[in-house]
Every structure is written in C-alpha cells, then in structure tokens.
Design a protein around this motif. Structure first.
Motif, short mmCIF file in Angstrom:
data_model
loop_
_atom_site.label_atom_id
_atom_site.label_comp_id
_atom_site.label_asym_id
_atom_site.label_seq_id
_atom_site.Cartn_x
_atom_site.Cartn_y
_atom_site.Cartn_z
N PRO A 142 2.21 4.37 17.82
CA PRO A 142 1.67 3.05 18.16
C PRO A 142 0.31 3.11 18.84
N MET A 143 -0.66 2.42 18.24
CA MET A 143 -2.00 2.36 18.83
C MET A 143 -1.92 1.62 20.16
N VAL B 30 0.83 -1.20 0.00
CA VAL B 30 0.00 0.00 0.00
C VAL B 30 0.87 1.26 0.00
N ARG B 31 0.71 2.06 -1.04
CA ARG B 31 1.43 3.33 -1.08
C ARG B 31 0.67 4.31 -0.19
N ALA B 32 1.36 4.90 0.77
CA ALA B 32 0.70 5.83 1.70
C ALA B 32 1.75 6.79 2.23
N PRO B 33 1.38 8.01 2.51
CA PRO B 33 2.37 8.98 2.97
C PRO B 33 2.94 8.62 4.34
N ALA C 241 -0.79 6.17 9.52
CA ALA C 241 -2.09 6.46 8.89
C ALA C 241 -2.58 5.25 8.09
N MET C 242 -1.65 4.61 7.40
CA MET C 242 -2.00 3.42 6.61
C MET C 242 -2.55 2.32 7.52
N LYS C 243 -1.90 2.16 8.65
CA LYS C 243 -2.29 1.12 9.59
C LYS C 243 -3.72 1.33 10.08
N LYS C 244 -4.01 2.54 10.44
CA LYS C 244 -5.34 2.88 10.94
C LYS C 244 -6.40 2.55 9.89
#
Ligand SMILES: *Cc1c(COP(=O)(O)O)cnc(C)c1O
Length: 400
Positions: free
Chosen positions: A296-297, A170-173, A177-180
C-alpha cells in the motif's frame, strides 16, 4: 486556508494537486484551517451537519445517492460470545447505496470534480471503489473510468458497466505494480486518478467518525476494527476523531485495530515486527479479495500512527475468514469475506488479553456478502432438493 500536508514529514502542497501522494511517496491529507472552532450544525445529511470540518466550497446535494446514516447496532449474543467481547457494536456500512463504505469517499470525489470543473473521474480498484464511483458518476453526470485487475469479481464489473462506466481491465503480474503504473498516467492525460488512499476520498471516510460520534452521544468507543487494504478508510476514520478532539468535542481518541488477511498483511506484519516500513507482499492469494493491496502506497503513515497511538494489529487465516463469514451470517449479517476478517482479529486479540474484558469495540462491516459470489463457493450450500411428490415428506423431515 486549505492545503494538502504529507502525513509523516509535513510537506505542503496545493489542495488542487492531481497526484495523490507526496513526491517522497508519503500519504497526503487535507488540512482545513480553523478546525478547532468548527462545530456541527443542523442539516439532513452528515456532510451538511459537519460542513465546517470539510474542505469543499460547495456541496451539491443532487450528487448524493443517500449514502451514510448507516445503523450502529448491538452485535447480539452469537457474535459477542464468538469474539469474547461483551460491548460489541457493528457499524453496518453494507447499507450504503452500492453496499460498501466506498460511497462516502466517492461522494467526496464527486464534490471535488465538480469544484475543479472536471468532466471525468478515474479510479483504480479491485471492485468496490470502481462500482461506487460508477454509480456516483451516473448520478452526477461525470464520466467514470475504472482500471481493474484481472481478479476483480464479475458481480462488481457488471455493476460498473451497468452504471455506464468505462472499465479497463489490465493484465499485470502484480496489482501493486499495476497501480503504480496506472496512477502515473495522470501526468500525460491531466486526469485525476483516484486511489484508495488519496486525500479527497479520505475526507469522505471521515464522515463515518462524525456519525459514530453522533450515534454514541459523543463518547468514542475504546476500539474500532477495520479491514485494511489501501489504508484510506482507517486513516479517514481516525482523522475524523482527531478533528473532533482538536475541536474539543471529544476528550480522547479511540484506538484503531488494523486487520488484514494473513496471506497479505503488509501493514499488520510491519506493526507486529516493530518495523517502520510496509513489508510488501506479492504472489499471494486470499479469499478476502477486497483487501488485496500487497504494497500500500503511503502505508508507512498507518504504521507510525499505530505506534504513536497504541493501535492494535491482527491478521486472519483463510479458514478463519470463511468461518467468521459464516458466523456473521448465522447472526444475521451477510458480509463480504474481507469484512469477516475483523471478527477473527478481535476474537484473537481478546483471547490474548490485548483487548480488555470491559472494552467497547466497533466492527466496521465494510461490504456486503453478495458482492463476491466466488468467495462463497467455499461455504456449504444446504438446500433440500424436492419435487411436488416429495414436498410433504421433505417438510415433515425438515420439521423433525
Ligand atoms: C475497500 C475495502 C476495504 C479496505 O479499505 P481501504 O480503504 O482500501 O483500506 C475493506 N473492505 C471492503 C469490503 C472494501 O471494499
């Protein structure tokens, strides 16, 4: 008799819950009724010996790849003098089937999937967890689906695909944020998406505490240093010792040492600054690729435990990490860059007098050096290039 409890305010949820965190974002842990009366019993695997401490109804031995049972070894003179700690032990988790401690948690996730009748298990990982669940999926016939960020090392992706996992890059900045976003997909797909800090995975990491208990004849070490990212490993280890204490099998808890890279230290910075909440990091780079969770969540639990139980926290600069990785290698252990952080941290804490001269310290060797070849490009590479005409003279020079 078994439920999930949130780690800060005690909110309760059913054991079967898909979501890995409480509605308010707190980490969840499994509460197993009757842990006070639980006792080890004979068995070949650690999860058989400590079955009374685990929440699973059935544990199928054929899901195991032979994880655990890793050596606890004396660190030897080179590492002891580097760290300045005489009673220094290494728990070598690189000897697990996919060369990191993640295998213990993956086995627990497979036990859970089997019990719930789930045919697919999904995870989000920078590499080691995905590699591990891919192997356990292959072993047990459960489909493994792994979401990875762009920076996941190729070696780890190769392993995942070789094991037959479905890999979605997954391309994500930003990884946090990607994890969430990815974890939120559970709802529409009714899919258990496992993160590094979920309650089931943590039950697998707990087994390492039980193993240390056996290997140290019931006497916990003073400190255990853990390279920390999503926080599942450190809290699983500590939960194991808390349960041993509750069962009356040990008389005191070890203190944990939270270790992160200075370039990404959301937990360590919070502990050092004496604040209660994770300090998010973004847009950073560290050579310690396996510990790159910037926000970290559920991480507030670790900050609270650190203050309640007198844990230590220390970070490691990039140059120190590379130096420590080399020192480990010169002593005989080829560890991942993320793992090397523990040696820098313990050395600093000892120099500052935070760790006492007579204290015993266990370093968790979380992952093996060959798992991230890219990190090794920063290390010197000393090979004598020879040929059949020169090999004799090269040997003579090498022996000087
Ligand atoms: C996953 C991992 C860590 C961090 O563990 P968390 O449970 O995410 O805190 C540390 N070192 C290595 C090699 C890892 O793979």
């Amino acid at each position: 008799m078994r439920k999930l409890v949130s780690t800060l305010t005690g909110l309760e949820y059913p054991f079967e819950r898909f979501e890995e965190f409480a509605d308010n974002g707190e980490a969840l842990e499994v509460a197993v009724a009757g842990v006070e009366e639980a006792r080890p019993r004979p068995g070949r695997h650690i999860w058989e010996r400590f079955a009374e401490f685990l929440p699973f109804k059935a544990m199928d031995a054929s899901a195991s790849l032979g994880e655990g049972n890793t050596p606890l070894v004396d660190a030897g003179g080179r590492l002891k003098s580097f760290a300045g700690v005489n009673r220094l032990l290494l728990k070598n988790e690189t000897q697990n089937p996919t060369w990191s401690f993640k295998d213990r948690g993956s086995l627990a996730c497979i036990f859970m999937a089997q019990e719930m009748g789930e045919r697919t298990t999904a995870t989000i990982s920078t590499g080691n967890m995905g590699h591990s669940i891919a192997a356990y999926g292959a072993r047990s016939g459960i489909k493994a689906l792994v979401f990875v960020p762009e920076f996941a090392p190729r070696e780890k992706l190769m392993a995942m695909t070789m094991h037959g996992a479905t890999v979605i890059r997954v391309r994500a900045p930003d990884y946090a944020a990607m994890k969430k976003e990815v974890l939120g997909l559970w709802k529409d797909f009714k899919l258990r998406i496992v993160s590094g800090n979920g309650p089931i995975r943590t039950e697998g990491y707990k087994l390492t505490a039980f193993e240390l208990f056996e290997q140290l004849q019931g006497e916990p070490p003073d400190y255990i240093a853990v390279p920390t990212s999503a926080c599942g490993h450190i809290r699983g280890l500590f939960k194991g010792f808390r349960e041993l204490l509750a069962a009356g099998l040990i008389g005191r808890l070890p203190r944990m040492i939270v270790v992160q890279a200075a370039n990404n230290s959301p937990i360590v910075s919070a502990i050092k600054q004496g604040v209660k909440h994770v300090i998010p990091f973004s847009n950073f780079h560290t050579v310690a690729e396996a510990i790159t969770t910037g926000n970290p969540m559920g991480g507030d639990e670790i900050i609270a435990k650190a203050s309640e139980h007198g844990w230590l926290a220390e970070d490691a600069a990039e140059a120190e990490i590379l130096e420590a990785q080399r020192v480990f290698a010169e002593a005989g252990w080829f560890v991942e860059s993320a793992t090397a952080t523990v040696l820098c941290a313990v050395r600093r804490l000892r120099a500052a007098g935070r760790i006492g001269a007579g204290d015993s310290v266990v370093l968790m060797l979380t992952g093996a050096g060959l798992k991230d070849l890219d990190a090794l490009k920063h290390q010197s590479f000393n090979v004598i290039e020879s040929n059949l005409d020169n090999v004799r003279s090269d040997l003579e020079r090498a022996l000087l």
